[in-house]
Design a protein around this motif. Structure first.
Motif, PDB file in Angstrom:
ATOM      1  N   ASN A  80       0.968  -1.196   0.248  1.00  0.00           N
ATOM      2  CA  ASN A  80       0.201  -0.286  -0.021  1.00  0.00           C
ATOM      3  C   ASN A  80       1.075   1.524   0.053  1.00  0.00           C
ATOM      4  OD1 ASN A  80      -2.181  -1.656   0.036  1.00  0.00           O
ATOM      5  ND2 ASN A  80      -2.182  -1.224   2.109  1.00  0.00           N
ATOM      6  N   GLU A 121       1.146   3.678  -2.025  1.00  0.00           N
ATOM      7  CA  GLU A 121       0.925   6.050  -2.413  1.00  0.00           C
ATOM      8  C   GLU A 121       1.477   6.309  -3.095  1.00  0.00           C
ATOM      9  OE1 GLU A 121      -0.221   5.943   1.554  1.00  0.00           O
ATOM     10  OE2 GLU A 121      -2.245   4.906   1.329  1.00  0.00           O
ATOM     11  N   GLN A 159       1.314   6.590  -6.955  1.00  0.00           N
ATOM     12  CA  GLN A 159       0.100   7.244  -6.919  1.00  0.00           C
ATOM     13  C   GLN A 159       1.013   8.202  -7.117  1.00  0.00           C
ATOM     14  OE1 GLN A 159      -1.894   6.265  -8.949  1.00  0.00           O
ATOM     15  NE2 GLN A 159      -3.795   8.003  -8.846  1.00  0.00           N
ATOM     16  N   GLU A 160       1.745   9.018  -6.169  1.00  0.00           N
ATOM     17  CA  GLU A 160       2.033  10.654  -5.979  1.00  0.00           C
ATOM     18  C   GLU A 160       2.670  11.314  -7.180  1.00  0.00           C
ATOM     19  OE1 GLU A 160       2.132  14.437  -4.466  1.00  0.00           O
ATOM     20  OE2 GLU A 160       0.378  12.525  -3.305  1.00  0.00           O
TER      21      GLU A 160
END
Length: 424
Positions: free
Chosen positions: A94, A98, A101-102
């Motif tokens: 996870n 994240e 994605q950032e």
């Protein structure tokens, strides 16, 4: 957001294209690909661990059935360790997802091949122009003085109520503003755009969907207690109507128009170039938005440019069209044309519209797709344009249409205003 598979397959080409923006994208792309490898590695480890845990569970069941409780207990302990391992891997996965994605959110769109390289607005290309610059009478005034002289706009009253950049339109100034909004909407709907009324506040997901968030410049007004943002343009809520939507190919194109007030902090904007209506924190704008099949999106862009050109020609305002260079291109855009009107009293060009093709950049964030028959859904293309932003159009009308005794009203607006002149 650029598709991850595209970055895996064509990272070198993308880095070269992003150089048009003056961006050395190599390090960013390297980070993204490394995060992608780490995420996939963790996913593989997690899948293998979960599969092993499932196998152990089946073995434990068989051992209990055959009376081998001691062996079953040993396997239960192993299974417990596998479950803890899968939990740890899941948390790491996870975090990696994240971070990936950032990092993807920080990478701008790839400029279209026709976008010229350049650093700033001085490198933009003039690709079209029209209209005739008027010869103003002696003693001609800039729009902010005209607005005060004829009691059309009260800038100081807006300061009292809210602050600088929030003007109050009065009398014929308010009616002229309303006339422009209605004129633009009528022309847009006549051209096939469906009118919609949308919320003027959006949530964070909508901001991420169209690329206003992460908000690097801090230009959006935020209602922190509710986690909402005042819209900088109707593009945001209108385009987000299609977030997480799969359209059928025969539904394309989707064409919407919307009027809305727009709110922008415009942090760091100072000087004479922002006087009067030149730059505001709140202003009105009519927007056009299209969702297109990828093969039709650049033809649609040409159609939108021609439409905006027609609006300015109907108002008989001198204009020019610019193709933005890489350094002046918006973060989410692949190709943008800016329209500017001539401000006769200020003797400068004022931007009144940007018309852009985002290709699949916004659609990838929005998960906006279309399906042809039974094929796998594909990302659509999104486009939008101002048709038109009102403040500088109004400034252009006030300045360009002034004469010795007052201000004439463009002929196409007279049915909407109910008057053809503004006189002292």
């Amino acid at each position: 957001m650029l598709p991850l598979q595209l970055l895996r397959d064509e990272s070198e080409r993308i880095a070269q294209a992003l150089a048009k923006r003056g961006l050395d994208a190599g390090p960013m792309l390297g980070e993204i690909l490394e995060l992608d490898r780490e995420r996939r590695k963790l996913q593989a480890e997690l899948d293998e661990t979960l599969a092993e845990a499932n196998r152990k569970s089946k073995e434990i069941g068989e051992l209990f059935k055959t009376g081998k409780a001691a062996q079953a207990q040993e396997l239960k302990e192993e299974s417990g360790r596998l479950k803890e391992r899968s939990k740890t891997l899941g948390e790491a996965l996870n975090q990696a997802a994240e971070a990936l994605q950032e990092a993807l959110y920080q990478l701008p769109n790839v400029p279209h091949q026709s976008v010229p390289a350049g650093q700033d607005e001085t490198d933009n290309e003039v690709v079209g122009q029209g209209g005739t610059k008027p010869v103003l009478p002696e003693g001609a005034l800039p729009h902010w003085e005209l607005a005060g002289k004829h009691d059309l706009i009260d800038f100081e009253l807006g300061v009292k109520v809210t602050g600088a950049g929030f003007p109050v339109y009065k009398g014929k100034g308010a009616r002229l503003q309303r006339a422009l909004i209605q004129f633009f909407l009528d022309r847009n709907t006549a051209a096939g755009y469906t009118e919609v009324q949308v919320p003027h506040l959006v949530n964070a997901d909508s901001g991420y969907g169209t690329g206003q968030l992460p908000d690097k410049e801090g230009q959006m007004y935020e209602v922190q207690v509710d986690g909402l943002y005042l819209i900088p343009t109707a593009e945001v809520p209108v385009t987000n109507l299609f977030r997480d939507v799969i359209l059928s190919a025969d539904q394309l194109p989707v064409c919407y128009t919307a009027y809305s007030p727009c709110f922008r902090r415009e942090a760091g904007s100072y000087g004479a170039h922002v006087r009067g209506l030149n730059r505001l924190h709140q202003f009105d704008k009519v927007e056009i938005v299209r969702v297109e099949h990828p093969e039709a999106s650049y033809k649609a862009l040409e159609t939108m440019v021609a439409h905006v050109k027609g609006l300015l020609e109907a108002l008989q305002l001198p204009y020019r069209i610019l193709r933005l260079c890489g350094g002046d291109l918006g973060f989410t855009s692949a190709l943008t044309y800016d329209f500017e009107v001539w401000s006769a009293a200020q003797e400068r060009w004022l931007e009144v519209s940007s018309v852009s093709n985002f290709e699949a950049f916004q659609a990838n964030r929005l998960k906006l797709r279309y399906r042809e028959g039974n094929d796998k859904p594909q990302l659509a293309h999104t486009l939008n344009g101002s048709a038109l932003a009102l403040p500088r159009v109004l400034a252009g009308i006030l300045e360009n249409y002034q004469d010795e005794t007052g201000i004439r009203i463009p002929e196409v607006l007279v049915p909407y205003t109910g008057f053809d002149r503004i006189d002292s």
